[in-house]
Enzyme design. Structure first.
Site, PDB file in Angstrom:
ATOM      1  N   ARG A   1       0.847  -1.203   0.000  1.00 50.35           N
ATOM      2  CA  ARG A   1       0.000   0.000   0.000  1.00 50.35           C
ATOM      3  C   ARG A   1       0.874   1.241   0.000  1.00 50.35           C
ATOM      4  NH1 ARG A   1      -5.688  -1.317   2.450  1.00 50.35           N
ATOM      5  NH2 ARG A   1      -6.288  -1.956   0.393  1.00 50.35           N
TER       6      ARG A   1
ATOM      7  N   GLN B   1      -0.926   2.499  -6.036  1.00 49.99           N
ATOM      8  CA  GLN B   1      -2.364   2.730  -5.845  1.00 49.99           C
ATOM      9  C   GLN B   1      -3.204   2.282  -7.045  1.00 49.99           C
ATOM     10  OE1 GLN B   1      -2.851   6.796  -4.611  1.00 49.99           O
ATOM     11  NE2 GLN B   1      -3.165   6.204  -2.491  1.00 49.99           N
TER      12      GLN B   1
ATOM     13  N   ASP C   1      -3.999  -1.551  -7.206  1.00 46.30           N
ATOM     14  CA  ASP C   1      -4.502  -2.166  -5.985  1.00 46.30           C
ATOM     15  C   ASP C   1      -5.892  -2.781  -6.182  1.00 46.30           C
ATOM     16  OD1 ASP C   1      -5.386  -2.731  -3.444  1.00 46.30           O
ATOM     17  OD2 ASP C   1      -4.582  -0.906  -2.548  1.00 46.30           O
TER      18      ASP C   1
ATOM     19  N   SER D   1      -8.471  -2.368  -3.202  1.00 42.99           N
ATOM     20  CA  SER D   1      -9.183  -1.088  -3.167  1.00 42.99           C
ATOM     21  C   SER D   1     -10.249  -1.019  -4.240  1.00 42.99           C
ATOM     22  CB  SER D   1      -8.219   0.080  -3.386  1.00 42.99           C
ATOM     23  OG  SER D   1      -7.381   0.219  -2.291  1.00 42.99           O
TER      24      SER D   1
ATOM     25  N   TYR E   1      -3.224  -0.286   7.564  1.00 46.76           N
ATOM     26  CA  TYR E   1      -4.109  -1.308   8.115  1.00 46.76           C
ATOM     27  C   TYR E   1      -4.254  -1.177   9.625  1.00 46.76           C
ATOM     28  CZ  TYR E   1      -3.926  -3.926   3.741  1.00 46.76           C
ATOM     29  OH  TYR E   1      -4.054  -4.325   2.445  1.00 46.76           O
TER      30      TYR E   1
HETATM   31  P1  NAD Z   1      -9.426  -3.102   5.658  1.00 49.59           P
HETATM   32  O1  NAD Z   1     -10.318  -3.685   4.623  1.00 49.59           O
HETATM   33  O2  NAD Z   1      -8.238  -3.870   6.084  1.00 49.59           O
HETATM   34  O3  NAD Z   1     -10.300  -2.813   6.973  1.00 49.59           O
HETATM   35  C1  NAD Z   1     -11.482  -2.037   6.903  1.00 49.59           C
HETATM   36  C2  NAD Z   1     -11.520  -1.050   8.033  1.00 49.59           C
HETATM   37  O4  NAD Z   1     -11.816  -1.706   9.259  1.00 49.59           O
HETATM   38  C3  NAD Z   1     -10.202  -0.277   8.267  1.00 49.59           C
HETATM   39  O5  NAD Z   1     -10.464   1.103   8.174  1.00 49.59           O
HETATM   40  C4  NAD Z   1      -9.816  -0.693   9.698  1.00 49.59           C
HETATM   41  O6  NAD Z   1      -9.155   0.361  10.384  1.00 49.59           O
HETATM   42  C5  NAD Z   1     -11.165  -1.007  10.289  1.00 49.59           C
HETATM   43  N1  NAD Z   1     -11.129  -1.803  11.528  1.00 49.59           N
HETATM   44  C6  NAD Z   1     -10.311  -2.842  11.862  1.00 49.59           C
HETATM   45  N2  NAD Z   1     -10.606  -3.287  13.088  1.00 49.59           N
HETATM   46  C7  NAD Z   1     -11.650  -2.552  13.551  1.00 49.59           C
HETATM   47  C8  NAD Z   1     -12.414  -2.536  14.768  1.00 49.59           C
HETATM   48  N3  NAD Z   1     -12.160  -3.387  15.761  1.00 49.59           N
HETATM   49  N4  NAD Z   1     -13.408  -1.620  14.877  1.00 49.59           N
HETATM   50  C9  NAD Z   1     -13.677  -0.739  13.885  1.00 49.59           C
HETATM   51  N5  NAD Z   1     -13.007  -0.712  12.718  1.00 49.59           N
HETATM   52  C10 NAD Z   1     -12.000  -1.585  12.558  1.00 49.59           C
HETATM   53  O7  NAD Z   1      -8.990  -1.642   5.243  1.00 49.59           O
HETATM   54  P2  NAD Z   1      -8.874  -1.028   3.780  1.00 49.59           P
HETATM   55  O8  NAD Z   1     -10.208  -0.651   3.285  1.00 49.59           O
HETATM   56  O9  NAD Z   1      -8.097  -1.949   2.963  1.00 49.59           O
HETATM   57  O10 NAD Z   1      -8.061   0.347   4.007  1.00 49.59           O
HETATM   58  C11 NAD Z   1      -7.263   0.631   5.111  1.00 49.59           C
HETATM   59  C12 NAD Z   1      -6.467   1.897   4.870  1.00 49.59           C
HETATM   60  O11 NAD Z   1      -5.481   1.716   3.845  1.00 49.59           O
HETATM   61  C13 NAD Z   1      -7.265   3.105   4.435  1.00 49.59           C
HETATM   62  O12 NAD Z   1      -6.792   4.223   5.155  1.00 49.59           O
HETATM   63  C14 NAD Z   1      -6.915   3.283   2.997  1.00 49.59           C
HETATM   64  O13 NAD Z   1      -7.019   4.627   2.567  1.00 49.59           O
HETATM   65  C15 NAD Z   1      -5.492   2.814   2.975  1.00 49.59           C
HETATM   66  N6  NAD Z   1      -5.120   2.383   1.615  1.00 49.59           N
HETATM   67  C16 NAD Z   1      -3.938   2.826   1.049  1.00 49.59           C
HETATM   68  C17 NAD Z   1      -3.581   2.423  -0.248  1.00 49.59           C
HETATM   69  C18 NAD Z   1      -2.317   2.894  -0.910  1.00 49.59           C
HETATM   70  O14 NAD Z   1      -1.705   3.820  -0.432  1.00 49.59           O
HETATM   71  N7  NAD Z   1      -1.903   2.264  -2.004  1.00 49.59           N
HETATM   72  C19 NAD Z   1      -4.407   1.546  -0.935  1.00 49.59           C
HETATM   73  C20 NAD Z   1      -5.578   1.109  -0.328  1.00 49.59           C
HETATM   74  C21 NAD Z   1      -5.920   1.533   0.942  1.00 49.59           C
END
Ligand code: NAD
Length: 375
Positions: free
Chosen positions: A120, A125, A128, A131, A228
Site C-alpha cells: 500500500r 495505488q 490495488d 481497493s 491497516y
Molecule cells: P481493511 O479492509 O483492512 O479494513 C477495513 C476497516 O476496518 C479499516 O479502516 C480498519 O481500520 C477497520 N477496523 C479494523 N478493526 C476494527 C475494529 N475493531 N473496529 C472498527 N473498525 C476496525 O482496510 P482497507 O479498506 O483496505 O483500508 C485501510 C487503509 O489503507 C485506508 O486508510 C486506505 O485509505 C489505505 N489504503 C492505502 C492504499 C495505498 O496507499 N496504495 C491503498 C488502499 C488503501
C-alpha cells in the site's frame, strides 16, 4: 509476448481483461489470446475482444506459448497443464487459503504473482485490486441493505404523513466503508460511522456523516502499518462494545467492514446487541468471508435474528461484474505496464523492487514470498 486471459471457474463473474486493456497491451507490443466466453458474465461478448485485437480460443490454445496468464481468481493448477515454464500467472491468488495450489504453481514452474499482496504505497495505488473491488462492494452493500429493508432511506414529507430517514451506521471506515457512507448519504440516510484509526474521523466528517469514536482509550493514531488496523487491546474492545451498545439500538441499518490482515475479522456486534435493534433492521456483514464482524453471520446467506436480517455479504464486487472487471483489468494493466521493458517486450521485475517482492509468490520452481516461507 503472448498474454493469455483465462475464463474463470463457475461462480466467478468477473474477467481479468476488457477490450480497453487488450488494446493497451497490444499497443505495448504484446499479443493477447482470450479464452472463449471469458467475458460472458461481465457484459463483454467474445466479438468485442476480437474487435479489440485479441484472438479467441480454448484453454489449451490460449495457454500455448503464453508468457503471461491473467486471471481474476487463481485457477486449479491442473487446468494450467500446457502452460510454459516461467510464465507469469497474475491474479487474486488467495495465497494463504490456497497454499497447496501455490505449491503446485511453483512445481509447474509458473511465476505466480498475487495482486492482493500489492504493497500500500502511493506508486502502487493504481494497481490495488483490494481497493478497486472494495470500493464497489461498499456501494453494493448499501444497495443490498436498501433492498431488504422494508422502509425508505430518505425522509419524505407527504400528504399522508412523514417518512423518517433511515439511520445507517458504518463500522470500519476503510475503502469499502467510505464508499458505503457516501452511498447511504446519497440515498438520504442519516449516517454515522466508527473505526479504530483516528485518521478516519476527518474522512467521516468530510462525507457529512457523524463520527462515533471511543474517546477514553487510545485507538490507532495516524495510520497503522500500510494503513491497516491491528488487533485492539481488551480494554479498547470493552470500551468499543459499550459505545456500540448504546448507539446500535437506535440504528436501522448497520454495515460492518472491519478487517485485520492475517487475523480473523474482529467481533463487533453480539447477539444481545442485535436483540436491541428495531424489527426490520438490516445488518450487512462485509467481513463474512473472514469470519464475520457479527455474531450469527453466515457467509453468502441472509439470516434472521430477533427480527433483524443479517446479510453475510460474500464478495459483493462480483455482482457488479462489468465495473468490477473493468477496474480489476486496469489494475492488472497498470501493474504490468509499469514494469514493461520495451526492448525485451516483456515485464521485468527487479529483485529488490518493493512491489515485485510484495506480490511475487513463486520463482524458479520454489515458493519465495517471505509471508509464505516464514511459516
Ligand atoms: P481493511 O479492509 O483492512 O479494513 C477495513 C476497516 O476496518 C479499516 O479502516 C480498519 O481500520 C477497520 N477496523 C479494523 N478493526 C476494527 C475494529 N475493531 N473496529 C472498527 N473498525 C476496525 O482496510 P482497507 O479498506 O483496505 O483500508 C485501510 C487503509 O489503507 C485506508 O486508510 C486506505 O485509505 C489505505 N489504503 C492505502 C492504499 C495505498 O496507499 N496504495 C491503498 C488502499 C488503501
Amino acid at each position: 509476448m503472448k498474454i493469455a486471459v483465462l475464463k474463470e471457474a463457475a461462480g466467478e463473474t468477473r474477467c481479468a481483461a476488457i477490450p480497453e486493456t487488450v488494446k493497451k497491451f497490444i499497443a505495448l507490443g504484446a499479443e493477447v489470446a482470450v479464452e472463449r466466453g471469458a467475458g460472458e458474465h461481465a457484459s463483454v461478448p467474445d466479438p468485442d475482444f476480437e474487435t479489440a485485437g485479441a484472438s479467441l480460443g480454448g484453454r489449451a490454445d490460449v495457454l500455448k506459448g503464453a508468457g503471461i496468464i491473467l486471471c481474476v481468481q487463481g485457477p486449479e493448477p491442473d487446468s494450467l497443464k500446457g502452460a510454459d515454464k516461467g510464465a507469469l500467472l497474475v491474479g487474486s491468488l488467495d495465497p494463504v487459503r490456497r497454499r497447496e495450489a501455490i505449491d503446485a504453481y511453483a512445481a509447474a514452474g509458473l511465476e505466480a504473482m498475487a495482486m492482493e499482496w500489492m504493497p500500500r504505497i502511493t506508486r502502487a495505488q493504481s494497481m490495488d485490486v483490494l481497493s478497486s473491488q472494495s470500493n464497489l462492494a461498499g456501494y453494493k452493500a448499501v444497495v443490498e441493505a436498501a433492498e431488504v429493508y422494508g422502509r425508505a432511506f430518505p425522509m419524505m414529507m407527504t400528504a399522508a404523513g412523514t417518512v423518517s430517514p433511515a439511520k445507517v451506521f458504518v463500522m470500519g471506515v476503510g475503502v469499502a466503508g467510505l464508499q458505503a457512507i457516501a452511498t447511504a448519504k446519497r440515498l438520504g440516510a442519516q449516517v454515522s460511522a466508527t473505526d479504530v484509526r483516528s485518521a478516519t474521523k476527518e474522512q467521516i466528517q468530510s462525507l457529512g456523516a457523524k463520527p462515533i469514536f471511543v474517546e477514553n482509550v487510545a485507538g490507532i493514531e495516524g495510520e497503522g502499518a500500510g494503513g491497516y488496523a491491528t488487533e485492539m487491546s481488551p480494554e479498547y474492545q470493552k470500551a468499543q462494545a459499550e459505545l456500540v451498545s448504546g448507539h446500535i439500538a437506535k440504528q436501522d441499518i448497520v454495515i460492518t467492514t472491519a478487517l485485520i490482515p492475517g487475523k480473523p475479522a474482529p467481533r463487533l456486534i453480539s447477539d444481545a446487541q442485535i436483540a436491541t435493534m428495531r424489527a426490520g433492521s438490516v445488518i450487512v456483514d462485509m467481513a463474512a468471508d473472514a469470519g464475520g464482524n457479527v455474531e450469527g453471520t453466515v457467509a453468502g446467506e441472509n439470516v434472521q435474528k430477533h427480527g433483524v436480517t443479517i446479510i453475510g455479504a460474500s464478495n459483493l464486487a462480483r455482482s457488479l461484474a462489468a465495473d468490477a472487471s473493468a477496474l480489476f483489468a486496469r489494475n492488472l494493466y497498470n501493474f504490468l505496464s509499469a514494469f514493461w521493458d520495451k526492448d525485451k517486450a516483456a515485464p521485468v521485475f527487479p529483485d529488490d523492487d518493493e512491489i515485485a517482492k510484495g506480490v511475487r509468490l513463486t520463482q524458479s520452481g520454489k515458493v519465495v514470498n517471505e509471508r509464505l516461507t516464514a511459516g
